[in-house]
Design a protein around this motif. Structure first.
Motif, short mmCIF file in Angstrom:
data_model
loop_
_atom_site.label_atom_id
_atom_site.label_comp_id
_atom_site.label_asym_id
_atom_site.label_seq_id
_atom_site.Cartn_x
_atom_site.Cartn_y
_atom_site.Cartn_z
N LEU A 107 -12.11 2.30 -57.94
CA LEU A 107 -11.95 1.96 -59.35
C LEU A 107 -13.16 2.34 -60.19
O LEU A 107 -13.03 2.87 -61.28
CB LEU A 107 -11.68 0.45 -59.50
N CYS A 108 -14.39 2.06 -59.67
CA CYS A 108 -15.59 2.29 -60.49
C CYS A 108 -16.62 3.18 -59.81
O CYS A 108 -17.68 3.43 -60.38
CB CYS A 108 -16.22 0.95 -60.88
N GLN A 109 -16.35 3.66 -58.61
CA GLN A 109 -17.22 4.56 -57.84
C GLN A 109 -18.54 3.93 -57.39
O GLN A 109 -19.45 4.62 -56.98
CB GLN A 109 -17.50 5.85 -58.63
N THR A 110 -18.68 2.60 -57.47
CA THR A 110 -19.86 1.89 -56.98
C THR A 110 -19.75 1.73 -55.47
O THR A 110 -18.65 1.66 -54.92
CB THR A 110 -19.96 0.49 -57.65
N GLN A 111 -20.88 1.63 -54.78
CA GLN A 111 -20.87 1.45 -53.33
C GLN A 111 -20.20 0.12 -52.98
O GLN A 111 -20.27 -0.85 -53.74
CB GLN A 111 -22.29 1.47 -52.79
N MET A 112 -19.55 0.07 -51.82
CA MET A 112 -18.86 -1.14 -51.38
C MET A 112 -19.61 -1.77 -50.21
O MET A 112 -20.31 -1.09 -49.48
CB MET A 112 -17.42 -0.82 -50.99
N ARG A 113 -19.46 -3.09 -50.05
CA ARG A 113 -20.09 -3.81 -48.94
C ARG A 113 -19.00 -4.43 -48.08
O ARG A 113 -17.89 -4.69 -48.53
CB ARG A 113 -21.04 -4.89 -49.48
N SER A 114 -19.37 -4.70 -46.85
CA SER A 114 -18.44 -5.28 -45.88
C SER A 114 -18.22 -6.76 -46.21
O SER A 114 -19.14 -7.45 -46.63
CB SER A 114 -19.01 -5.13 -44.48
N GLY A 115 -17.01 -7.24 -45.99
CA GLY A 115 -16.70 -8.64 -46.21
C GLY A 115 -15.46 -9.05 -45.44
O GLY A 115 -14.87 -8.25 -44.70
N THR A 116 -15.05 -10.29 -45.61
CA THR A 116 -13.86 -10.83 -44.96
C THR A 116 -13.04 -11.60 -45.98
O THR A 116 -13.60 -12.32 -46.80
CB THR A 116 -14.24 -11.78 -43.80
N ARG A 117 -11.73 -11.43 -45.94
CA ARG A 117 -10.82 -12.17 -46.83
C ARG A 117 -9.68 -12.75 -46.00
O ARG A 117 -9.28 -12.20 -44.99
CB ARG A 117 -10.22 -11.25 -47.89
N MET A 118 -9.17 -13.87 -46.47
CA MET A 118 -7.99 -14.48 -45.85
C MET A 118 -6.75 -13.91 -46.53
O MET A 118 -6.40 -14.31 -47.64
CB MET A 118 -8.04 -16.00 -45.99
N ILE A 119 -6.14 -12.93 -45.89
CA ILE A 119 -4.97 -12.26 -46.45
C ILE A 119 -3.95 -12.01 -45.34
O ILE A 119 -4.30 -12.04 -44.16
CB ILE A 119 -5.35 -10.93 -47.13
N PRO A 120 -2.69 -11.77 -45.70
CA PRO A 120 -1.68 -11.50 -44.67
C PRO A 120 -1.98 -10.22 -43.91
O PRO A 120 -2.46 -9.24 -44.47
CB PRO A 120 -0.38 -11.34 -45.47
N GLN A 121 -1.71 -10.24 -42.62
CA GLN A 121 -1.87 -9.05 -41.79
C GLN A 121 -0.61 -8.21 -41.95
O GLN A 121 0.50 -8.72 -41.84
CB GLN A 121 -2.05 -9.45 -40.33
N LEU A 122 -0.78 -6.92 -42.23
CA LEU A 122 0.37 -6.04 -42.44
C LEU A 122 0.81 -5.42 -41.13
O LEU A 122 0.00 -5.05 -40.29
CB LEU A 122 0.01 -4.94 -43.43
N LYS A 123 2.12 -5.28 -40.99
CA LYS A 123 2.70 -4.60 -39.84
C LYS A 123 3.68 -3.57 -40.36
O LYS A 123 4.51 -3.88 -41.20
CB LYS A 123 3.44 -5.58 -38.93
N LYS A 124 3.58 -2.38 -39.87
CA LYS A 124 4.50 -1.33 -40.29
C LYS A 124 5.44 -1.04 -39.13
O LYS A 124 5.00 -0.76 -38.03
CB LYS A 124 3.73 -0.07 -40.67
N GLU A 125 6.72 -1.13 -39.39
CA GLU A 125 7.71 -0.87 -38.36
C GLU A 125 8.49 0.38 -38.75
O GLU A 125 8.92 0.51 -39.88
CB GLU A 125 8.67 -2.05 -38.24
N LEU A 126 8.66 1.28 -37.80
CA LEU A 126 9.43 2.49 -38.05
C LEU A 126 10.76 2.41 -37.33
O LEU A 126 10.87 1.89 -36.24
CB LEU A 126 8.65 3.72 -37.57
N ARG A 127 11.75 2.94 -37.96
CA ARG A 127 13.08 2.96 -37.39
C ARG A 127 13.56 4.41 -37.34
O ARG A 127 13.41 5.13 -38.29
CB ARG A 127 14.01 2.17 -38.31
N ARG A 128 14.14 4.81 -36.26
CA ARG A 128 14.66 6.17 -36.14
C ARG A 128 16.16 6.15 -36.45
O ARG A 128 16.88 5.31 -35.97
CB ARG A 128 14.42 6.71 -34.74
N ARG A 129 16.58 7.13 -37.27
CA ARG A 129 17.99 7.18 -37.65
C ARG A 129 18.59 8.53 -37.31
O ARG A 129 18.02 9.56 -37.61
CB ARG A 129 18.13 6.99 -39.17
N GLY A 130 19.74 8.49 -36.73
CA GLY A 130 20.56 9.67 -36.58
C GLY A 130 20.07 10.73 -35.61
O GLY A 130 20.55 11.85 -35.65
N ILE A 131 19.13 10.42 -34.74
CA ILE A 131 18.66 11.42 -33.79
C ILE A 131 18.73 10.84 -32.39
O ILE A 131 18.35 9.71 -32.16
CB ILE A 131 17.19 11.83 -34.08
N ASN A 132 19.20 11.62 -31.47
CA ASN A 132 19.19 11.22 -30.07
C ASN A 132 17.93 11.81 -29.45
O ASN A 132 17.79 13.03 -29.34
CB ASN A 132 20.44 11.75 -29.36
#
Length: 86
Positions: free
Chosen positions: A54-79
């Protein structure tokens, strides 16, 4: 083949990215600028010490309480079965 089937990708994400009910401690990069609220998950960053998108300033390491994301893939129409050659 109908019109709807022609435009469906072969490998797609299921409905949406799904999050569990409880927030979990997640490692993030946080912008060092006081007036900026930019942050991002560490596992989505390619740099070891990124700059804020957003502002091009350096970032620092931290921790936040947020939901863990999971990406699920589904295959369609292929054997995906392999053919055995003799």
């Amino acid at each position: 083949m109908s019109e709807n089937q022609e435009h469906q990708p072969l490998v797609t994400e299921s409905e949406h990215i799904q999050a569990p009910e409880a927030d979990t401690p997640t490692e993030v990069w946080e912008c060092e600028a006081n007036e900026c609220k930019g942050w991002m998950r560490k596992n989505y960053s390619l740099d070891t010490t990124p700059n804020c998108p957003l502002c091009q300033t350096q970032m620092r390491s931290g921790t936040r309480m947020i939901p863990q994301l999971k990406k699920e893939l589904r295959r369609r129409g292929i054997n995906f079965a392999r053919r055995v050659r003799h």
